[in-house]
Design a protein around this motif. Structure first.
Motif, short mmCIF file in Angstrom:
data_model
loop_
_atom_site.label_atom_id
_atom_site.label_comp_id
_atom_site.label_asym_id
_atom_site.label_seq_id
_atom_site.Cartn_x
_atom_site.Cartn_y
_atom_site.Cartn_z
N PRO A 42 0.82 -1.21 0.00
CA PRO A 42 0.00 0.00 0.00
C PRO A 42 0.86 1.26 0.00
CG PRO A 42 0.06 -0.95 2.20
CD PRO A 42 0.74 -1.93 1.29
N ASN A 43 0.38 2.27 -0.71
CA ASN A 43 1.18 3.48 -0.87
C ASN A 43 0.32 4.72 -0.64
OD1 ASN A 43 2.70 5.69 -2.07
ND2 ASN A 43 4.04 4.15 -2.93
N GLY A 44 -0.29 5.27 -1.72
CA GLY A 44 -1.11 6.46 -1.57
C GLY A 44 -2.39 6.18 -0.82
N LEU A 45 -2.89 7.20 -0.12
CA LEU A 45 -4.12 7.08 0.69
C LEU A 45 -4.95 8.34 0.49
CD1 LEU A 45 -5.65 5.45 2.95
CD2 LEU A 45 -4.28 6.74 4.60
N LEU A 46 -6.27 8.18 0.39
CA LEU A 46 -7.16 9.31 0.13
C LEU A 46 -8.50 9.08 0.79
CD1 LEU A 46 -7.75 11.94 -1.56
CD2 LEU A 46 -8.57 10.42 -3.37
N GLU A 47 -9.08 10.15 1.38
CA GLU A 47 -10.45 10.10 1.88
C GLU A 47 -11.39 10.59 0.80
OE1 GLU A 47 -13.39 11.75 5.42
OE2 GLU A 47 -11.64 12.92 4.80
N LEU A 48 -12.42 9.82 0.51
CA LEU A 48 -13.42 10.20 -0.48
C LEU A 48 -14.49 11.11 0.14
CD1 LEU A 48 -13.94 6.80 -2.35
CD2 LEU A 48 -12.41 8.70 -2.95
N PRO A 49 -15.29 11.79 -0.68
CA PRO A 49 -16.33 12.68 -0.13
C PRO A 49 -17.31 11.99 0.80
CG PRO A 49 -15.96 13.18 -2.44
CD PRO A 49 -15.17 11.94 -2.14
N GLY A 62 -15.42 16.18 -7.83
CA GLY A 62 -15.89 15.43 -6.67
C GLY A 62 -16.46 14.07 -7.00
N LYS A 63 -16.43 13.70 -8.28
CA LYS A 63 -17.00 12.44 -8.73
C LYS A 63 -15.96 11.49 -9.30
CE LYS A 63 -21.36 14.73 -9.92
NZ LYS A 63 -22.33 15.03 -11.03
N SER A 64 -14.71 11.88 -9.22
CA SER A 64 -13.63 11.05 -9.73
C SER A 64 -12.35 11.35 -8.97
CB SER A 64 -13.43 11.27 -11.24
OG SER A 64 -13.13 12.64 -11.51
N ILE A 65 -11.37 10.48 -9.13
CA ILE A 65 -10.07 10.68 -8.51
C ILE A 65 -8.99 10.53 -9.57
CG2 ILE A 65 -10.84 9.88 -6.25
CD1 ILE A 65 -9.38 7.23 -6.81
N TYR A 66 -7.81 11.05 -9.27
CA TYR A 66 -6.64 10.84 -10.11
C TYR A 66 -5.71 9.83 -9.44
CZ TYR A 66 -7.98 15.20 -12.45
OH TYR A 66 -8.67 16.18 -13.13
N ALA A 117 -4.84 17.98 -6.50
CA ALA A 117 -5.47 18.77 -7.54
C ALA A 117 -6.08 20.03 -6.96
CB ALA A 117 -6.55 17.96 -8.25
N THR A 118 -6.24 21.04 -7.83
CA THR A 118 -6.87 22.28 -7.44
C THR A 118 -8.28 22.36 -8.00
OG1 THR A 118 -6.17 23.56 -9.37
CG2 THR A 118 -4.63 23.42 -7.51
N ARG A 119 -9.07 23.27 -7.43
CA ARG A 119 -10.43 23.46 -7.92
C ARG A 119 -10.44 24.01 -9.34
NH1 ARG A 119 -13.98 26.24 -3.46
NH2 ARG A 119 -12.85 24.58 -2.35
N ALA A 120 -9.35 24.69 -9.71
CA ALA A 120 -9.23 25.24 -11.06
C ALA A 120 -8.84 24.17 -12.08
CB ALA A 120 -8.21 26.37 -11.08
N THR A 172 -6.46 26.95 -4.64
CA THR A 172 -7.61 26.46 -3.88
C THR A 172 -7.77 24.97 -4.16
OG1 THR A 172 -8.71 28.59 -4.13
CG2 THR A 172 -10.05 26.74 -3.41
N PRO A 173 -7.74 24.13 -3.13
CA PRO A 173 -7.76 22.68 -3.37
C PRO A 173 -9.09 22.18 -3.92
CG PRO A 173 -7.86 23.14 -1.02
CD PRO A 173 -7.61 24.45 -1.70
N ALA A 174 -9.01 21.10 -4.68
CA ALA A 174 -10.22 20.50 -5.25
C ALA A 174 -11.16 20.02 -4.16
CB ALA A 174 -9.83 19.34 -6.18
N ASP A 175 -10.61 19.55 -3.05
CA ASP A 175 -11.41 19.05 -1.95
C ASP A 175 -11.97 20.23 -1.16
OD1 ASP A 175 -12.50 17.80 0.27
OD2 ASP A 175 -10.87 16.34 0.46
N SER A 176 -13.28 20.44 -1.24
CA SER A 176 -13.90 21.59 -0.59
C SER A 176 -13.90 21.50 0.93
CB SER A 176 -15.36 21.73 -1.09
OG SER A 176 -16.11 20.58 -0.77
N ARG A 177 -13.53 20.34 1.47
CA ARG A 177 -13.48 20.18 2.94
C ARG A 177 -12.22 20.79 3.54
NH1 ARG A 177 -14.21 13.81 2.66
NH2 ARG A 177 -12.66 14.25 1.05
N ARG A 178 -11.28 21.17 2.70
CA ARG A 178 -10.03 21.75 3.22
C ARG A 178 -10.29 23.12 3.83
NH1 ARG A 178 -5.00 18.89 3.25
NH2 ARG A 178 -5.34 17.09 1.94
#
Length: 321
Positions: free
Chosen positions: A139-146, A193-197, A234-237, A315-321
């Motif tokens: 395991p390497n990268g880790l991410l919380e989804l919406p 918010g509907k996909s990840i990279y 990623a950024t919101r832009a 501005t980060p793509a994740d609006s929870r930041r």
């Protein structure tokens, strides 16, 4: 004790082979690699240095960060004043880390041929450590989804490729292969918010739809002619910032066009000989006064802040930041 050096040499050999295969695959992927430099105007400062081999980080929401030291085997906290404190030691190759409420989730066992890994939770208030999953394949990268679920990338080759796995903390539900992108590495939430990279050993960046995870699409090619992309944000832009081991670089990519550029290079662990992976490992966007900045970890044991030039919206793509 004698087995670990051989394991690391084996990992390096296998990793080199994977890089070579990835160069060939990435070169034929059809996505356009970045061209040139976009370093002008970026301001780079050191937050902390000399703390081993930093693999990953996440903001604590108060000006500090939780970080992992992959070779030194720790989870640590760096506060807003730059004070460094190890919280958990004796870990086997810890990697991706994410702060969720009063918990810090992280994985161990990162590497192409390491012992089976784990997903763990550290309680910020009590210091309690809980092992949530075992027998993970690098395991390497880790991410919380919406929705609060966690996804983690797996890069190991000790078993069949497991791609990206998904875990639901609220119920313990675990999907071993949620997305079939093999040998995946970094992870970032896309601005829709509907996909990840994610990126992988083929040196390509993929967009993975949350509602159709086994049908990823390639959005960018290799960040350089010879590269090993790692974690990203990623950024919101719509821009994607990616760490790279081989050049010790941070790249700025535009997934909409597949183009990009190099912000910085040379973030590489010093020594007489190169032994990749030994470069930049992770990029996070976090608050910097009234604005935003990139924060970058590297195997040289340094956490850096990269303030953007005017006109760059972080501005980060994740609006929870």
């Amino acid at each position: 004790m004698a087995r670990r050096p051989r394991s690391r040499r084996l990992s390096t050999t296998l990793l080199t082979a994977a890089i070579t295969a990835g160069i060939i695959s990435g070169a034929t992927a059809g996505a356009e690699p970045p061209a040139g430099s976009c370093a002008e105007g970026w301001d780079v400062t050191t937050i902390v240095s000399g703390v081993g081999n930093l693999e990953n980080l996440d903001t604590d929401g108060a000006g500090g960060f939780y970080v992992t030291g992959i070779v030194d085997g720790y989870l640590a906290h760096i506060d807003a004043a730059g004070r460094f404190e190890k919280l958990v030691t004796g870990l086997d190759h810890p990697a991706g880390v994410r702060v969720v409420g009063r918990s810090v989730y992280f994985v161990t066992g990162d590497g192409v041929a390491e012992a089976p890994g784990t997903l763990r939770r550290y309680d910020i208030d009590t210091g309690a450590l809980t092992i949530l999953l075992t027998e993970l394949n690098g395991p390497n990268g880790l991410l919380e989804l919406p929705d609060g679920d966690l996804v983690f990338a797996t890069i190991g080759i000790t078993g069949p490729p497991t791609g990206i796995s998904r875990y639901r903390p609220s119920t313990g539900e675990y999907t071993k292969t949620w997305s079939n992108v093999p040998w995946s590495n970094g992870l970032a939430l896309a601005p829709d918010g509907k996909s990840i990279y994610t990126d992988n050993m083929t040196l390509r960046v993929f967009r993975v739809p949350l509602d159709d995870p086994d049908n990823p699409t390639v959005v960018a090619g290799a960040p350089d002619l010879v590269a090993l992309p790692d974690d990203m944000e990623a950024t919101r832009a719509g821009q994607l910032f990616v760490a790279d081991h081989i050049q010790g670089a941070v790249y700025q990519l535009d997934p909409a066009t597949g183009t990009g550029c190099t912000i910085i290079t040379g973030l590489i662990k010093p020594g007489p000989l190169r032994n990749p992976p030994d470069g930049a490992t992770s990029v996070r966007i976090a608050r910097d006064g009234d604005g935003w900045a990139l924060f970058v970890t590297s195997m040289d044991g340094t956490l850096r802040r990269m303030r953007p030039p005017a006109g760059i919206d972080l501005t980060p793509a994740d609006s929870r930041r």
